[in-house]
Design a protein around this motif. Structure first.
Motif, PDB file in Angstrom:
ATOM      1  N   GLY A 191      18.423  23.055  61.355  1.00 34.35           N
ATOM      2  CA  GLY A 191      17.148  23.008  62.076  1.00 34.35           C
ATOM      3  C   GLY A 191      17.060  21.934  63.134  1.00 34.35           C
ATOM      4  O   GLY A 191      16.184  21.978  64.004  1.00 34.35           O
ATOM      5  N   GLY A 192      17.958  20.957  63.099  1.00 39.45           N
ATOM      6  CA  GLY A 192      17.906  19.865  64.072  1.00 39.45           C
ATOM      7  C   GLY A 192      18.763  20.073  65.298  1.00 39.45           C
ATOM      8  O   GLY A 192      18.833  19.196  66.171  1.00 39.45           O
ATOM      9  N   LEU A 193      19.452  21.219  65.389  1.00 35.02           N
ATOM     10  CA  LEU A 193      20.285  21.468  66.558  1.00 35.02           C
ATOM     11  C   LEU A 193      19.434  21.522  67.827  1.00 35.02           C
ATOM     12  O   LEU A 193      18.292  21.980  67.809  1.00 35.02           O
ATOM     13  CB  LEU A 193      21.044  22.781  66.395  1.00 35.02           C
ATOM     14  N   ALA A 194      20.005  21.050  68.929  1.00 37.45           N
ATOM     15  CA  ALA A 194      19.294  21.065  70.207  1.00 37.45           C
ATOM     16  C   ALA A 194      20.220  21.644  71.281  1.00 37.45           C
ATOM     17  O   ALA A 194      21.404  21.294  71.314  1.00 37.45           O
ATOM     18  CB  ALA A 194      18.841  19.656  70.571  1.00 37.45           C
ATOM     19  N   PRO A 195      19.695  22.500  72.155  1.00 41.49           N
ATOM     20  CA  PRO A 195      18.302  22.945  72.194  1.00 41.49           C
ATOM     21  C   PRO A 195      17.937  23.780  70.972  1.00 41.49           C
ATOM     22  O   PRO A 195      18.779  24.496  70.431  1.00 41.49           O
ATOM     23  CB  PRO A 195      18.246  23.803  73.461  1.00 41.49           C
ATOM     24  N   ARG A 196      16.687  23.644  70.553  1.00 40.32           N
ATOM     25  CA  ARG A 196      16.257  24.330  69.338  1.00 40.32           C
ATOM     26  C   ARG A 196      16.253  25.833  69.564  1.00 40.32           C
ATOM     27  O   ARG A 196      15.810  26.312  70.609  1.00 40.32           O
ATOM     28  CB  ARG A 196      14.861  23.856  68.944  1.00 40.32           C
ATOM     29  N   VAL A 197      16.759  26.554  68.561  1.00 38.17           N
ATOM     30  CA  VAL A 197      16.895  27.992  68.703  1.00 38.17           C
ATOM     31  C   VAL A 197      16.887  28.625  67.312  1.00 38.17           C
ATOM     32  O   VAL A 197      17.266  27.975  66.329  1.00 38.17           O
ATOM     33  CB  VAL A 197      18.214  28.333  69.439  1.00 38.17           C
ATOM     34  N   ALA A 198      16.426  29.872  67.228  1.00 35.88           N
ATOM     35  CA  ALA A 198      16.524  30.594  65.968  1.00 35.88           C
ATOM     36  C   ALA A 198      17.999  30.879  65.699  1.00 35.88           C
ATOM     37  O   ALA A 198      18.704  31.413  66.550  1.00 35.88           O
ATOM     38  CB  ALA A 198      15.730  31.900  66.052  1.00 35.88           C
ATOM     39  N   PRO A 226      25.848  17.681  73.800  1.00 32.39           N
ATOM     40  CA  PRO A 226      26.265  16.561  72.953  1.00 32.39           C
ATOM     41  C   PRO A 226      25.330  16.343  71.756  1.00 32.39           C
ATOM     42  O   PRO A 226      24.212  16.859  71.735  1.00 32.39           O
ATOM     43  CB  PRO A 226      26.201  15.370  73.908  1.00 32.39           C
ATOM     44  N   VAL A 227      25.819  15.560  70.807  1.00 31.26           N
ATOM     45  CA  VAL A 227      25.046  15.205  69.621  1.00 31.26           C
ATOM     46  C   VAL A 227      24.316  13.896  69.902  1.00 31.26           C
ATOM     47  O   VAL A 227      24.945  12.873  70.188  1.00 31.26           O
ATOM     48  CB  VAL A 227      25.962  15.043  68.400  1.00 31.26           C
ATOM     49  N   THR A 228      22.997  13.923  69.808  1.00 31.56           N
ATOM     50  CA  THR A 228      22.213  12.746  70.185  1.00 31.56           C
ATOM     51  C   THR A 228      21.215  12.312  69.120  1.00 31.56           C
ATOM     52  O   THR A 228      20.376  11.451  69.373  1.00 31.56           O
ATOM     53  CB  THR A 228      21.458  13.014  71.502  1.00 31.56           C
ATOM     54  N   GLY A 281      28.797   7.566  67.555  1.00 30.99           N
ATOM     55  CA  GLY A 281      28.295   8.809  66.968  1.00 30.99           C
ATOM     56  C   GLY A 281      27.590   8.577  65.651  1.00 30.99           C
ATOM     57  O   GLY A 281      26.819   7.629  65.487  1.00 30.99           O
ATOM     58  N   TYR A 282      27.889   9.433  64.661  1.00 29.45           N
ATOM     59  CA  TYR A 282      27.198   9.406  63.381  1.00 29.45           C
ATOM     60  C   TYR A 282      28.197   9.641  62.255  1.00 29.45           C
ATOM     61  O   TYR A 282      29.235  10.287  62.438  1.00 29.45           O
ATOM     62  CB  TYR A 282      26.115  10.487  63.333  1.00 29.45           C
ATOM     63  N   TYR A 300      32.038  12.633  57.224  1.00 32.42           N
ATOM     64  CA  TYR A 300      32.481  13.157  58.507  1.00 32.42           C
ATOM     65  C   TYR A 300      32.002  12.241  59.621  1.00 32.42           C
ATOM     66  O   TYR A 300      30.857  11.756  59.601  1.00 32.42           O
ATOM     67  CB  TYR A 300      31.912  14.562  58.742  1.00 32.42           C
ATOM     68  N   PHE A 301      32.871  12.004  60.580  1.00 36.67           N
ATOM     69  CA  PHE A 301      32.463  11.319  61.799  1.00 36.67           C
ATOM     70  C   PHE A 301      32.109  12.382  62.819  1.00 36.67           C
ATOM     71  O   PHE A 301      32.925  13.255  63.137  1.00 36.67           O
ATOM     72  CB  PHE A 301      33.578  10.428  62.333  1.00 36.67           C
ATOM     73  N   VAL A 302      30.865  12.332  63.291  1.00 38.97           N
ATOM     74  CA  VAL A 302      30.389  13.284  64.290  1.00 38.97           C
ATOM     75  C   VAL A 302      30.140  12.507  65.575  1.00 38.97           C
ATOM     76  O   VAL A 302      29.101  11.853  65.730  1.00 38.97           O
ATOM     77  CB  VAL A 302      29.099  13.998  63.836  1.00 38.97           C
ATOM     78  N   PRO A 303      31.096  12.525  66.506  1.00 37.87           N
ATOM     79  CA  PRO A 303      30.910  11.798  67.765  1.00 37.87           C
ATOM     80  C   PRO A 303      29.907  12.511  68.656  1.00 37.87           C
ATOM     81  O   PRO A 303      29.507  13.644  68.379  1.00 37.87           O
ATOM     82  CB  PRO A 303      32.316  11.798  68.381  1.00 37.87           C
ATOM     83  N   ASN A 304      29.525  11.866  69.730  1.00 42.19           N
ATOM     84  CA  ASN A 304      28.574  12.484  70.645  1.00 42.19           C
ATOM     85  C   ASN A 304      29.115  13.789  71.223  1.00 42.19           C
ATOM     86  O   ASN A 304      28.350  14.694  71.563  1.00 42.19           O
ATOM     87  CB  ASN A 304      28.219  11.513  71.779  1.00 42.19           C
ATOM     88  N   SER A 305      30.435  13.927  71.285  1.00 45.97           N
ATOM     89  CA  SER A 305      31.040  15.167  71.784  1.00 45.97           C
ATOM     90  C   SER A 305      30.865  16.335  70.818  1.00 45.97           C
ATOM     91  O   SER A 305      31.034  17.489  71.194  1.00 45.97           O
ATOM     92  CB  SER A 305      32.541  14.954  72.027  1.00 45.97           C
ATOM     93  N   GLY A 306      30.576  16.031  69.536  1.00 44.35           N
ATOM     94  CA  GLY A 306      30.398  17.066  68.529  1.00 44.35           C
ATOM     95  C   GLY A 306      31.677  17.504  67.846  1.00 44.35           C
ATOM     96  O   GLY A 306      31.641  18.378  66.978  1.00 44.35           O
ATOM     97  N   ARG A 307      32.801  16.907  68.173  1.00 48.68           N
ATOM     98  CA  ARG A 307      34.087  17.300  67.573  1.00 48.68           C
ATOM     99  C   ARG A 307      34.232  16.606  66.212  1.00 48.68           C
ATOM    100  O   ARG A 307      34.785  15.507  66.110  1.00 48.68           O
ATOM    101  CB  ARG A 307      35.239  16.966  68.512  1.00 48.68           C
TER     102      ARG A 307
END
Length: 238
Positions: A82-89, A142-144, A189-190, A212-219
């Motif tokens: 639910g937190g993915l952006a842009p938000r989408v079904a 990117p992951v923000t 990242g996170y 998991y390491f989630v960098p801003n790139s999302g990889r």
């Protein structure tokens, strides 16, 4: 779908066995508050004729969804996205991995193997299928935020969140301390804590805590992994 059978129920005459490395005492469990994530929008799927039941959508009566070849004409809702952006079904539309040319983001299942894919609502009753990690990254990176990091870690791996871990007689703990799912901001990242069970076949099926390491790139990549508990007795999963 996973099917879990204690071996004793199969008439094999095997009883519960304990692993020698199991913790002799109950572990300390650090219960983190569940990550705050907006609810997943499913209205476009309902408008397309799907019927919701808990975390699944039966789309067998939807002429719009059927052409995407979702396994069993069923979509799966994962609130961690639910937190993915842009938000989408968004909902998973898994493919039958036994079919020639089947493509997906991660492999799932045992005797009925599937490949995870995602179906997105793009507006006006239209939908888009994401069937590779590259397509997922292109759409959502990117992951923000922490909520996005959780969504990426869940979508691109086989691991799942565990917001509550309880002491019970059904499993043996292999460590003295466990932290539940949490998301932390780190340099670049996170860091996301999820849990991944070894499935398929017969055994104790250990579950690992995976950071998991989630960098801003999302990889997404694994930063640390350790087995934390397993079933107390042999279990068959097909």
């Amino acid at each position: 779908m996973k099917h879990v059978f204690p071996l004793l129920a199969l008439g094999l005459g095997l009883v519960t066995g304990f692993a020698a490395e199991a913790s002799a005492r109950d572990p300390v469990i650090i219960q983190h508050p569940p990550p705050r994530v907006p609810a997943v929008d499913v209205e476009p799927f309902l408008d397309a004729g799907c019927v919701r039941s808990d975390d699944t959508l039966d789309c067998s009566a939807s002429p719009t969804i059927q052409p995407f070849g979702c396994f069993g004409n069923t979509l799966h809702i994962d609130e961690a996205l639910g937190g993915l952006a842009p938000r989408v079904a968004i909902a998973s539309c898994n493919a039958d991995a036994r079919e020639d040319g089947a493509v997906g983001i991660v492999n799932l299942g045992c005797m009925l193997p599937q490949k995870r894919r995602y179906l997105l609502a793009t507006g006006g009753g239209r939908f888009e299928l994401l069937d590779t990690a590259a397509a997922f990254l292109e759409r959502f990176a990117p992951v923000t935020s922490q909520a996005e990091a959780l969504g990426f870690a869940v979508a691109l791996t086989t691991a799942t969140p565990e917001d509550t871990i309880e002491i019970n007689d059904g499993r043996d703990f292999l460590v003295d301390r466990i932290e539940t799912t949490n998301v932390r901001k780190v340099r670049g990242g996170y860091r996301v804590r999820l849990f991944d069970m070894e499935v398929c076949g017969c055994g104790l099926h250990p579950t690992s805590a995976v950071d998991y390491f989630v960098p801003n790139s999302g990889r997404v990549r694994v930063a640390a992994r350790a087995q934390v508990y397993q079933f107390s007795g042999f279990v068959c999963i097909d």
